[in-house]
Design an enzyme around this catalytic site. Structure first.
Site, mmCIF file in Angstrom:
data_model
loop_
_atom_site.group_PDB
_atom_site.id
_atom_site.type_symbol
_atom_site.label_atom_id
_atom_site.label_comp_id
_atom_site.label_asym_id
_atom_site.label_seq_id
_atom_site.Cartn_x
_atom_site.Cartn_y
_atom_site.Cartn_z
ATOM 1 N N HIS A 8 69.346 63.693 33.331
ATOM 2 C CA HIS A 8 69.377 63.140 34.692
ATOM 3 C C HIS A 8 70.396 62.027 34.758
ATOM 4 C CE1 HIS A 8 67.320 60.563 38.004
ATOM 5 N NE2 HIS A 8 68.273 61.303 38.509
ATOM 6 N N ASN B 117 62.775 57.369 39.290
ATOM 7 C CA ASN B 117 62.482 57.772 40.671
ATOM 8 C C ASN B 117 60.982 57.776 40.957
ATOM 9 O OD1 ASN B 117 65.106 57.941 41.375
ATOM 10 N ND2 ASN B 117 65.292 60.143 41.064
ATOM 11 N N GLU C 23 68.815 59.563 31.937
ATOM 12 C CA GLU C 23 67.424 59.878 31.561
ATOM 13 C C GLU C 23 67.445 61.230 30.871
ATOM 14 O OE1 GLU C 23 65.195 59.675 35.272
ATOM 15 O OE2 GLU C 23 64.140 57.890 34.610
ATOM 16 N N SER D 236 66.710 65.417 39.560
ATOM 17 C CA SER D 236 66.267 64.014 39.569
ATOM 18 C C SER D 236 64.760 63.923 39.699
ATOM 19 C CB SER D 236 66.926 63.278 40.734
ATOM 20 O OG SER D 236 66.619 63.953 41.932
#
Ligand code: T1G
Length: 706
Positions: free
Chosen positions: A434, A484, A446, A413
């Site tokens: 991801h 993130n 992702e 991540s």
């Protein structure tokens, strides 16, 4: 435009039947050309004495996907769809709609304006306008209730969900058993038409608002107020449908049109229509083209059978792709497979799956403790502990075991895919995939392209995502990629505000009133405060210049207050309950930490300050990501935030929201609080160059191309 010139609608007359065949790929969007083709075709047919019946159908596997959404931004739109439908409904010859595929929005409204409707049993239709922040604007809210019961009409229009035609017997005059029998059944039906039953107009049906119907409206209104908080259109849908029961048809149409225009004028409609195209544009990338080959993905392996690995595996089993889970310990493997079965059994209990489907999916899942068993898989996805050394060891083993051409993907991540790729002799086959937790539920994926990732590997993964029903967004490598990385300032500012005197519940309220499903502190407690703690520990070089960074969160973790799973975090929780309860002790901890760190506490922190510092810094990070090319376009960031973090779709995503507010305003407010916050503001609230330059030029993120 003559009928011959109009290639959106093919017109032919045979044996007294005038056929208008819509043929405007890909979905017969009811563009101006198609509307002109319909009106010209009907006019020709009515003037042709050899024609006794008119048929409207499609040569595509869809009847029509509705109004052309790309026309909503304006332009000469005559003839408008209601005008076309009125001409059809008042035609002096019978008009029959034959649906060889789904009909949505204006497409279904077109069919409802015809005198007869024929389709096949497995077909679906819907009025999804509410998903675009509007409502059916071509008579759907008036004609549908005249053909089905109030509950069905309201449910279809307020939820926008497709409905099997078999649940709409009042709408269809003939439902063929199979698509193949549609043609013959249509021929039989047309020959059954005669003077007496040939023309039946939906508009001639009258309705009234009796007690039973009123009770349905009350119940649907109550339910809608609960489930669509923040949305404008759903309640307007109900108001429009109410007109079918309380007004004459023509007045009901006028009421519908007034409400349609009111919805269309809202920022929410702009946001949801933006998002409709944003979601599809995410699949349009410049890293490959039609000539780029795709690798076959017939067998998949997942390294790690934990929560993430198991959830990822389920996506492939759900799509009918055999998947092998690898765990080095038999016990962990069994536990992982058992958890998957439990998930499927739970779905079966809720009626989402049949037992046969559960067994079919489980039969596609296998487990192994030996890497050698992965020799012939086409794609491996690693989902092991989030530490670089661990991942590099796994990739080095995969490099020696997997066949040439196998795609080696990491579910990391945050970590650097370029560095992970150095552990292999085939960096061109390495990519990031991801998934978001829970991986079998969240739609976002992702796809992280590393420096050396080959174009065919990117294309294969983007196309594979669609097969496993994910919305894939292609992103570049940086810490946290897009989602993130942007959530970092969001969480940082929330924690800083706690230190400065705000409470978790005030910060969370501001963000839930904005439309987030939960605020940062509730989200942190759900995910586990220890996750953030370890990330901060691993990022000391980036945050050590701010000794107060995440201070309160760190203290909470050091006290064993990891959030929901430990019963206490930023909030406290009753055993077995997920309801956050404010905890005065947290404010005491914040006060002590503020004193220790020399941070002055304030009791006047406004809701505006909270929104700007938490949400505008997230947007500012998005601008940096655009500037660096980590995301190719701002709409990709919007798709990531709506599907990955629950950002309200009626705001279109963080970058659409910023464009709607105005980048000048975003910049001014960011700078205002930066200056008020002195050294801290200089450290963390500096606006990005892109935000400054776009704000100066009156630009938008939407139109920015790197
Ligand atoms: N208008 C314009 N373009 C559309 C479109 C539409 N209605 N529907 C699809 N497209 C484009 C889409 O952008 C994509 O383009 C391509 O077609 C394939 O779409 C008066 C006012 C029909 C179920 O909300 O739900 O009617 O990316 O990838 O998966 O009351 O498209 O290839 O360049 O989605 O097979 C109401 C919207 C409109 C339905 C097909 N109708 N469309 O799904 O293909 S408002 C809708 C869909 C209205 C009236 C009101 C789906 C689909 P590109 P796709 P798909």
């Amino acid at each position: 435009m003559t009928q011959a010139e109009n290639n959106a609608v093919m017109y032919e007359v045979k044996d007294g039947v005038a056929k208008l065949v819509m043929q405007s790929a890909p979905v017969n969007a009811l563009s101006r050309a198609l509307r002109m083709g319909l009106i010209d075709g009907v006019t020709n047919a009515l003037q042709d004495d050899s024609v006794s019946t008119i048929v409207i159908t499609s040569s595509l596997p869809i009847f029509s996907g509705g109004a052309d959404i790309s026309e909503f931004s304006g332009g000469d739109l005559s003839p408008m769809l209601p005008e076309v439908l009125d001409k059809i409904e008042h035609a002096s010859k019978p008009v029959v709609a034959v649906l060889p595929g789904p009909a949505f929005g204006g497409g279904l409204e077109l069919a409802l304006a015809c005198h007869h409707r024929i389709t096949f049993a497995s077909n679906k239709v819907g009025l999804p306008e509410v998903n675009l922040g509007i409502l059916p604007g071509a008579g759907g809210t008036q004609r549908l209730p005249r053909l089905v019961d109030a509950q069905t009409a309201l449910t279809m229009i307020v939820t926008g969900k497709p409905t099997p035609v078999t649940k709409l017997p009042g709408v269809f005059d003939k439902i063929s058993e199979t698509p193949e029998s549609l043609l013959a059944d249509t021929r039989d039906y047309l020959s059954s038409l005669n003077g007496s039953n040939a023309i039946k107009r939906t508009c001639d049906i009258t309705l009234s608002m009796d007690e039973k119907t009123q009770a349905v409206f009350d119940a649907v209104t109550q339910q809608t107020q609960k489930t669509t908080k923040g949305f404008y259109a759903p309640l307007k849908c109900i108001e429009a449908v109410r007109g079918a029961y309380t007004l004459a048809f023509e007045d009901g149409l006028k009421n519908e049109s007034k409400l349609f225009l009111a919805c269309m004028a809202t920022p929410q409609a702009r946001a949801q229509q933006h998002f409709f195209f944003a979601e599809r544009a995410a699949g349009h990338v410049n890293d490959f083209d039609k000539s780029t080959p795709e690798r076959a993905i017939n067998r998949v392996a997942i390294i790690g059978a934990g929560t993430m690995g198991g959830g990822i595996a389920m996506n492939f089993a759900n799509a009918g792709i055999p998947v092998t889970l690898l765990e080095l310990k038999e016990e962990a493997l069994e536990k992982g497979l058992a958890l998957i079965r439990k998930n499927y059994e739970n779905s079966a209990k809720k009626g989402k799956l049949t037992q046969a489907q559960v067994e079919a999916r489980m039969s596609l899942l296998s487990g192994t403790t030996a890497y050698e068993d992965l020799a012939d898989v086409d794609l491996v996805i690693e989902a092991v502990f989030e530490k670089m050394e661990v991942k590099k060891a796994v990739f080095s083993t995969l490099d020696s075991v997997c066949k040439p051409g196998a795609i080696l993907a990491s579910n990391t991540s945050t970590l650097d895919i370029d560095e992970i790729a150095t552990a292999t002799s085939r960096p061109e086959d390495v990519i990031g995939l991801h998934f978001f937790s829970p991986a079998n539920v969240m739609k976002l994926l992702e796809v992280v392209k590393a420096e050396k990732t080959a174009p065919d590997v990117i294309k294969t993964c983007m196309k594979m995502a669609k097969k496993i029903r994910k919305v894939a967004v292609l992103v570049g490598v940086c810490f946290g990629f897009v989602g993130n990385r942007m959530i970092e300032p969001y969480g940082r500012e929330a924690n800083r505000l706690l230190l400065e005197g705000a409470s978790p519940e005030q910060v969370d309220r501001v963000l839930t009133e904005f439309g987030m499903p939960m605020g940062p502190f509730t989200m942190g407690d759900m995910a586990g405060l220890d996750i953030g703690y370890y990330v901060r520990q691993s990022r000391q070089e980036h945050i050590s210049h701010d000794p107060a960074y995440g201070a309160v969160a760190d203290r909470l973790v050091e006290m064993g207050r990891n959030g929901l799973k430990s019963g206490r975090g930023a909030y406290q929780y009753e055993p077995g309950s997920r309801v956050p309860i404010p905890d005065p002790e947290v404010l005491d901890i914040a006060k002590k930490e503020a004193h220790r760190l020399g941070v002055k506490q304030r009791s006047d922190i406004s809701d505006e300050e909270i929104l700007v510092r938490v949400m505008f810094t997230l947007i500012n990070e998005g601008a940096c990501i655009l500037e660096e090319g980590i995301a190719a376009k701002s709409s990709d960031i919007d798709v990531i935030y709506v599907y990955g973090y629950g950002f309200p779709v009626y705001r279109g995503g963080p970058m659409q929201y910023a464009d709607e507010v105005g980048l000048g305003t975003i910049l001014d407010k960011l700078v205002t609080y930066r200056d008020q916050l002195g050294d801290y503001g200089d450290m963390w609230l500096q606006p990005s160059d892109l935000l400054i330059s776009l704000a100066k030029d009156g630009g938008t993120f939407k139109h920015y191309q790197k």
